[in-house]
Design a protein around this motif. Structure first.
Motif, PDB file in Angstrom:
ATOM      1  N   LEU A 149      49.429  80.023  55.907  1.00  0.00           N
ATOM      2  CA  LEU A 149      50.830  79.646  56.113  1.00  0.00           C
ATOM      3  C   LEU A 149      51.397  78.784  54.982  1.00  0.00           C
ATOM      4  N   GLY A 150      50.516  78.336  54.083  1.00  0.00           N
ATOM      5  CA  GLY A 150      51.002  77.585  52.922  1.00  0.00           C
ATOM      6  C   GLY A 150      51.052  76.088  53.136  1.00  0.00           C
ATOM      7  N   LYS A 151      51.357  75.392  52.060  1.00  0.00           N
ATOM      8  CA  LYS A 151      51.265  73.936  52.059  1.00  0.00           C
ATOM      9  C   LYS A 151      52.205  73.290  53.076  1.00  0.00           C
ATOM     10  N   ASN A 152      51.633  72.329  53.809  1.00  0.00           N
ATOM     11  CA  ASN A 152      52.377  71.492  54.769  1.00  0.00           C
ATOM     12  C   ASN A 152      53.009  72.240  55.952  1.00  0.00           C
ATOM     13  N   ALA A 153      52.548  73.447  56.195  1.00  0.00           N
ATOM     14  CA  ALA A 153      52.954  74.130  57.433  1.00  0.00           C
ATOM     15  C   ALA A 153      52.076  73.674  58.597  1.00  0.00           C
ATOM     16  N   VAL A 154      50.858  73.196  58.249  1.00  0.00           N
ATOM     17  CA  VAL A 154      49.881  72.827  59.269  1.00  0.00           C
ATOM     18  C   VAL A 154      49.546  71.348  59.152  1.00  0.00           C
ATOM     19  N   ALA A 155      49.595  70.638  60.283  1.00  0.00           N
ATOM     20  CA  ALA A 155      49.172  69.232  60.308  1.00  0.00           C
ATOM     21  C   ALA A 155      47.932  69.112  61.181  1.00  0.00           C
ATOM     22  N   VAL A 156      47.005  68.245  60.748  1.00  0.00           N
ATOM     23  CA  VAL A 156      45.833  67.932  61.560  1.00  0.00           C
ATOM     24  C   VAL A 156      45.915  66.455  61.930  1.00  0.00           C
ATOM     25  N   VAL A 157      46.009  66.182  63.230  1.00  0.00           N
ATOM     26  CA  VAL A 157      46.031  64.787  63.692  1.00  0.00           C
ATOM     27  C   VAL A 157      44.596  64.373  63.992  1.00  0.00           C
ATOM     28  N   GLU A 158      44.088  63.430  63.240  1.00  0.00           N
ATOM     29  CA  GLU A 158      42.664  63.035  63.368  1.00  0.00           C
ATOM     30  C   GLU A 158      42.524  61.570  62.941  1.00  0.00           C
ATOM     31  N   PRO A 159      42.075  60.686  63.853  1.00  0.00           N
ATOM     32  CA  PRO A 159      41.988  59.269  63.504  1.00  0.00           C
ATOM     33  C   PRO A 159      40.744  58.872  62.694  1.00  0.00           C
ATOM     34  N   ALA A 160      39.683  59.702  62.718  1.00  0.00           N
ATOM     35  CA  ALA A 160      38.402  59.256  62.146  1.00  0.00           C
ATOM     36  C   ALA A 160      38.339  59.440  60.632  1.00  0.00           C
ATOM     37  N   ASP A 161      37.621  58.530  59.949  1.00  0.00           N
ATOM     38  CA  ASP A 161      37.388  58.624  58.499  1.00  0.00           C
ATOM     39  C   ASP A 161      36.244  59.556  58.166  1.00  0.00           C
ATOM     40  N   ILE A 162      35.387  59.766  59.165  1.00  0.00           N
ATOM     41  CA  ILE A 162      34.177  60.546  58.916  1.00  0.00           C
ATOM     42  C   ILE A 162      34.125  61.743  59.849  1.00  0.00           C
ATOM     43  N   HIS A 163      33.715  62.872  59.288  1.00  0.00           N
ATOM     44  CA  HIS A 163      33.469  64.082  60.069  1.00  0.00           C
ATOM     45  C   HIS A 163      31.956  64.236  60.200  1.00  0.00           C
ATOM     46  N   TYR A 164      31.471  64.448  61.425  1.00  0.00           N
ATOM     47  CA  TYR A 164      30.037  64.615  61.653  1.00  0.00           C
ATOM     48  C   TYR A 164      29.701  66.043  62.056  1.00  0.00           C
TER      49      TYR A 164
ATOM     50  N   ILE B  63      47.293  63.799  59.353  1.00  0.00           N
ATOM     51  CA  ILE B  63      47.962  62.658  59.981  1.00  0.00           C
ATOM     52  C   ILE B  63      46.873  61.781  60.576  1.00  0.00           C
ATOM     53  N   LYS B  64      46.632  60.648  59.928  1.00  0.00           N
ATOM     54  CA  LYS B  64      45.484  59.827  60.303  1.00  0.00           C
ATOM     55  C   LYS B  64      45.842  58.887  61.454  1.00  0.00           C
ATOM     56  N   ASP B  65      45.898  59.464  62.636  1.00  0.00           N
ATOM     57  CA  ASP B  65      46.225  58.707  63.846  1.00  0.00           C
ATOM     58  C   ASP B  65      45.696  59.533  65.012  1.00  0.00           C
ATOM     59  N   SER B  66      45.724  58.960  66.200  1.00  0.00           N
ATOM     60  CA  SER B  66      45.330  59.781  67.336  1.00  0.00           C
ATOM     61  C   SER B  66      46.555  60.185  68.141  1.00  0.00           C
ATOM     62  N   VAL B  67      46.423  61.284  68.856  1.00  0.00           N
ATOM     63  CA  VAL B  67      47.486  61.702  69.778  1.00  0.00           C
ATOM     64  C   VAL B  67      47.343  60.870  71.043  1.00  0.00           C
ATOM     65  N   ALA B  68      48.456  60.262  71.474  1.00  0.00           N
ATOM     66  CA  ALA B  68      48.433  59.450  72.694  1.00  0.00           C
ATOM     67  C   ALA B  68      48.851  60.281  73.898  1.00  0.00           C
ATOM     68  N   SER B  69      49.854  61.174  73.679  1.00  0.00           N
ATOM     69  CA  SER B  69      50.309  62.000  74.809  1.00  0.00           C
ATOM     70  C   SER B  69      50.967  63.284  74.319  1.00  0.00           C
ATOM     71  N   PHE B  70      51.086  64.240  75.235  1.00  0.00           N
ATOM     72  CA  PHE B  70      51.696  65.536  74.935  1.00  0.00           C
ATOM     73  C   PHE B  70      53.037  65.669  75.651  1.00  0.00           C
ATOM     74  N   SER B  71      54.012  66.293  74.973  1.00  0.00           N
ATOM     75  CA  SER B  71      55.268  66.677  75.633  1.00  0.00           C
ATOM     76  C   SER B  71      55.510  68.162  75.383  1.00  0.00           C
ATOM     77  N   PRO B  72      54.727  69.008  76.045  1.00  0.00           N
ATOM     78  CA  PRO B  72      54.811  70.442  75.732  1.00  0.00           C
ATOM     79  C   PRO B  72      56.182  71.046  76.022  1.00  0.00           C
ATOM     80  N   ASP B  73      56.973  70.436  76.904  1.00  0.00           N
ATOM     81  CA  ASP B  73      58.327  70.949  77.153  1.00  0.00           C
ATOM     82  C   ASP B  73      59.244  70.720  75.961  1.00  0.00           C
ATOM     83  N   LYS B  74      58.914  69.705  75.152  1.00  0.00           N
ATOM     84  CA  LYS B  74      59.700  69.412  73.941  1.00  0.00           C
ATOM     85  C   LYS B  74      58.983  69.857  72.685  1.00  0.00           C
ATOM     86  N   ASN B  75      57.891  70.597  72.832  1.00  0.00           N
ATOM     87  CA  ASN B  75      57.075  70.998  71.680  1.00  0.00           C
ATOM     88  C   ASN B  75      56.714  69.810  70.803  1.00  0.00           C
TER      89      ASN B  75
END
Ligand code: FAD
Ligand code: UQ1
Length: 412
Positions: free
Chosen positions: A26-41, A74-86
């Motif tokens: 999809l190309g640059k900046n079409a996709v965001a990954v929300v992930e708070p951790a510095d390390i992937h295991y 996006i180096k943060d965690s998701v706190a909640s979902f609002s699927p009705d508002k996407n």
């Protein structure tokens, strides 16, 4: 930006396997990954780390090294979902909107549900391979063990890698035999379930091994409490004549697999089913109520056993169906068959490679030999080759699991 074509929640095994392909397509900046951790295991390595056959370092990479180049981290965690508002709301309060959402936040390990576990973990013989903080302690405590009671526990809840609670028992037993402390050691396995493994073909072999190696199995017993002062473990008895009572045993070594469950922030959301998992169709991986939402991996409702191996097949299906949505192609054409795998290490040179569908309960073995037999070949594949496949291919979105090798070998 605060709006993306696709938002992926979680940069673990599942999130990155999906985000890599989608961001490349999809190309640059079409996709965001929300992930708070510095390390992937690469957590599957932790069984080997706990027994000193690999180092913790070999299981980790800096998150920035494995994050797909075209994806916005996006180096943060998701706190909640609002699927009705996407939209998803981050811990910092910001809202991010999407056209499509992929939830891949893993399973929550509920350490606090065992009384005194958080305080005792990593001390005086109490350990667990289920955390980067304690997995090296397992190896330390195995090496310094001088005999006595060694207990290994498996909870009654769903967990990731249902074989891991017993794999470490086989590896510890081997080491204690080699160190000449085995004769003064009593090894007990406590499982909250009524079977040692869900699939009979593998369970039968495992039972033979336990018998031959004098590993005692206790069914329907769930660890509830650790008493560090007296070094005792307290179990709830879940079935049989003693149902409803507790069983207290002294320990000198205690490997705990804590209860696990759906992450709280998912459980509290409109995306959850009654048990708290992201409520998706088991074939298409599309949400049962929100058409532009998908999930995969350990946080999903998929009724198969939760492993990285399962994600290899799930990620291919999810990407195919999501890209078909975007390009207006045939909807829901790709279907997941429940494939999962559990490499059951039974020693430092042997392994039973369980591969099966959690949907049919039938084995789905890749290689043209009986994988329920302990083998050096499958041990080496699991310890040396699959980790390379993971870093070089699965995280890059180019490993769809071994299905094509089953075709090649004529084993499907
Ligand atoms: P994870 O890889 O756990 O990733 C979840 C990610 O989501 C994490 O990075 C986390 O930080 C992030 N996250 C959490 N909450 C939020 C939030 N609120 N917002 C944003 N991000 C969030 N599998 C095998 O296939 N073979 C094996 O041999 C094997 N052995 C194992 C042995 C052990 C000891 C363990 C612990 C696991 C083992 N597994 C094995 C299981 C395998 O590691 C998991 O099934 C796999 O990692 C699941 O991937 P996932 O992406 O769903 O979750
Ligand atoms: C696999 O593909 C995989 O993901 C990379 C795992 O994750 C740890 C596995 O444990 C297994 C068994 C597979 C399946 C691969 C082969 C070659 C059978």
């Amino acid at each position: 930006p605060s709006s993306y074509k696709v938002v992926v929640v979680g940069g673990g095994s599942a999130g990155l396997a999906v985000a890599s392909t989608l961001s490349e397509t999809l190309g640059k900046n079409a996709v965001a990954v929300v992930e708070p951790a510095d390390i992937h295991y690469y957590q599957p390595l932790w069984t080997f780390v706990g027994s000193g056959l690999k180092t913790l370092d070999e299981s980790k990479r800096a998150m920035k090294e494995v994050m797909p180049e075209n994806a916005q981290w996006i180096k943060d965690s998701v706190a909640s979902f609002s699927p009705d508002k996407n939209a998803v709301v981050l811990a910092n309060g910001e809202a991010i909107t999407y056209d499509y959402l992929v939830v891949a936040a893993g399973i929550q390990v509920n350490w606090g549900k065992i009384k005194n576990l958080p305080e005792t973990l990593g001390k005086n013989g109490v350990t667990s391979n289920y955390s980067a903080q304690s997995v090296e302690k397992t190896n330390e405590f195995i090496k310094s063990f001088k005999g006595g009671n060694a207990l290994f526990t498996m909870p009654s809840t769903p967990i990731k890698c249902a074989g891991a609670p017993q794999k470490i028992m086989y590896l510890a037993e081997e080491q204690w035999r080699k160190a000449n402390v085995r004769s003064q050691t009593n090894i007990q396995y406590f499982t909250g379930l009524g079977k040692i493994f869900a699939i009979d073909k593998y369970a039968n072999q495992l039972l033979k091994i336990c018998k031959a190696r004098n590993l005692n199995i206790n069914y329907f017993t769930d660890l509830a409490e650790i008493k560090p002062d007296t070094k005792e473990a307290v179990f709830n008895v879940l079935a049989g004549e003693a149902k409803g009572t507790t069983l207290t045993l002294p320990y000198d070594f205690l490997h705990v697999t804590p209860p696990m469950g759906a992450p709280d922030f998912i459980k509290a959301s409109a995306l959850a089913n009654a048990d708290g998992w992201v409520d998706i169709n088991k074939e298409t991986l599309r949400h049962n109520r929100f058409n532009n939402v998908y999930a995969l991996g350990d946080c999903s409702s998929l009724p198969t056993s939760k492993t990285a191996a399962a994600i290899t097949a799930q990620s291919a299906v999810l990407k195919s169906n999501l890209l078909s949505d975007i390009y207006n192609e045939n909807r829901d054409a790709a279907k997941y068959d429940g494939y999962t795998s559990c490499p059951l290490v039974t020693g430092s040179d042997k392994l039973i490679l369980a591969e099966f569908s959690g949907y049919t309960g039938q084995p789905q073995e890749t290689f043209p030999f009986d994988q329920s037999q302990e083998r050096l070949s499958t041990y080496l594949i699991t310890k040396e080759i699959i980790p390379e496949i993971y870093w070089r291919s699965m995280l890059k979105g180019t490993w769809d699991g071994p299905a094509k090798y089953r075709k090649l070998f004529g084993t499907n």
